[in-house]
Scaffold this motif. Structure first.
Motif, mmCIF file in Angstrom:
data_model
loop_
_atom_site.group_PDB
_atom_site.id
_atom_site.type_symbol
_atom_site.label_atom_id
_atom_site.label_comp_id
_atom_site.label_asym_id
_atom_site.label_seq_id
_atom_site.Cartn_x
_atom_site.Cartn_y
_atom_site.Cartn_z
ATOM 1 N N VAL A 1 3.930 6.680 -0.455
ATOM 2 C CA VAL A 1 4.136 7.165 0.911
ATOM 3 C C VAL A 1 5.151 6.230 1.553
ATOM 4 O O VAL A 1 5.146 5.025 1.282
ATOM 5 C CB VAL A 1 2.809 7.106 1.706
ATOM 6 N N SER A 2 6.014 6.755 2.385
ATOM 7 C CA SER A 2 7.005 5.877 3.019
ATOM 8 C C SER A 2 6.287 4.852 3.897
ATOM 9 O O SER A 2 5.240 5.126 4.490
ATOM 10 C CB SER A 2 8.001 6.679 3.848
ATOM 11 N N SER B 1 2.717 3.428 8.379
ATOM 12 C CA SER B 1 2.576 2.672 9.626
ATOM 13 C C SER B 1 2.173 3.598 10.774
ATOM 14 O O SER B 1 1.306 3.257 11.586
ATOM 15 C CB SER B 1 3.904 1.965 9.955
ATOM 16 N N GLU B 2 2.797 4.773 10.842
ATOM 17 C CA GLU B 2 2.459 5.728 11.900
ATOM 18 C C GLU B 2 1.029 6.251 11.754
ATOM 19 O O GLU B 2 0.331 6.455 12.748
ATOM 20 C CB GLU B 2 3.445 6.895 11.911
ATOM 21 N N ALA C 1 -4.428 9.716 -1.344
ATOM 22 C CA ALA C 1 -3.485 8.780 -1.969
ATOM 23 C C ALA C 1 -3.630 7.377 -1.378
ATOM 24 O O ALA C 1 -3.594 6.380 -2.114
ATOM 25 C CB ALA C 1 -2.055 9.287 -1.790
ATOM 26 N N ILE C 2 -3.817 7.310 -0.056
ATOM 27 C CA ILE C 2 -3.974 5.996 0.592
ATOM 28 C C ILE C 2 -5.279 5.344 0.146
ATOM 29 O O ILE C 2 -5.313 4.140 -0.161
ATOM 30 C CB ILE C 2 -3.913 6.130 2.133
ATOM 31 N N VAL D 1 0.835 -1.209 0.000
ATOM 32 C CA VAL D 1 0.000 0.000 0.000
ATOM 33 C C VAL D 1 0.867 1.256 0.000
ATOM 34 O O VAL D 1 0.567 2.228 -0.693
ATOM 35 C CB VAL D 1 -0.989 -0.011 1.181
ATOM 36 N N SER D 2 1.956 1.235 0.751
ATOM 37 C CA SER D 2 2.816 2.423 0.783
ATOM 38 C C SER D 2 3.422 2.682 -0.596
ATOM 39 O O SER D 2 3.530 3.841 -1.020
ATOM 40 C CB SER D 2 3.916 2.290 1.836
ATOM 41 N N ALA D 3 3.798 1.634 -1.315
ATOM 42 C CA ALA D 3 4.351 1.807 -2.667
ATOM 43 C C ALA D 3 3.286 2.355 -3.611
ATOM 44 O O ALA D 3 3.548 3.282 -4.395
ATOM 45 C CB ALA D 3 4.902 0.479 -3.190
#
Length: 123
Positions: free
Chosen positions: A32-33, A38-39, A54-55, A26-28
């Motif tokens: 997003v890093s 995760s945070e 974006a997420i 999902v981050s890719a």
């Protein structure tokens, strides 16, 4: 205290897990890093509207669906918090026993009821 960022993170995590996807995937897709996503999921970081968009795009879920689920959870959390403070528990007067004076003594000057607040702790 109910934290909106924590509720949002929980909803995003559940959406991702329902799809059987990893944070890395999902981050890719969201660009997003991994650490930042995760945070956000753990409610440690506030997601901007751009990041949230974006997420949601990466999860292929409408932002309105995510926000509706967050809103529903917020309503439930508020109701649960209010239920822990049932009616009358906020301030319950505690009266100490009063001894009445002997006959012939001014009764009003000797009656000294005391009231105290009862501490209520919300779970």
């Amino acid at each position: 205290m109910i934290l909106l960022r924590r509720l949002l993170g929980d909803v995003l995590r559940r959406q991702r897990q329902r799809q059987g996807r990893t944070l890395r995937e999902v981050s890719a897709a969201a660009r997003v890093s991994l650490g930042y996503l995760s945070e956000v999921e753990r409610g440690q970081k506030e997601a901007s509207s751009e990041l949230l968009s974006a997420i949601c795009d990466a999860l292929d879920v409408r932002m309105s669906e995510v926000m509706r689920e967050v809103s529903d959870e917020l309503s439930l959390a508020e109701l649960a918090a209010m239920a822990t403070l049932s009616e009358g528990e906020l301030l319950r007067p505690v009266l100490e026993p009063v001894q009445l004076p002997a006959p012939g003594v001014d009764r009003m000057s000797s009656i000294t009821p005391k009231a105290a607040a009862v501490d209520v702790v919300a779970a």
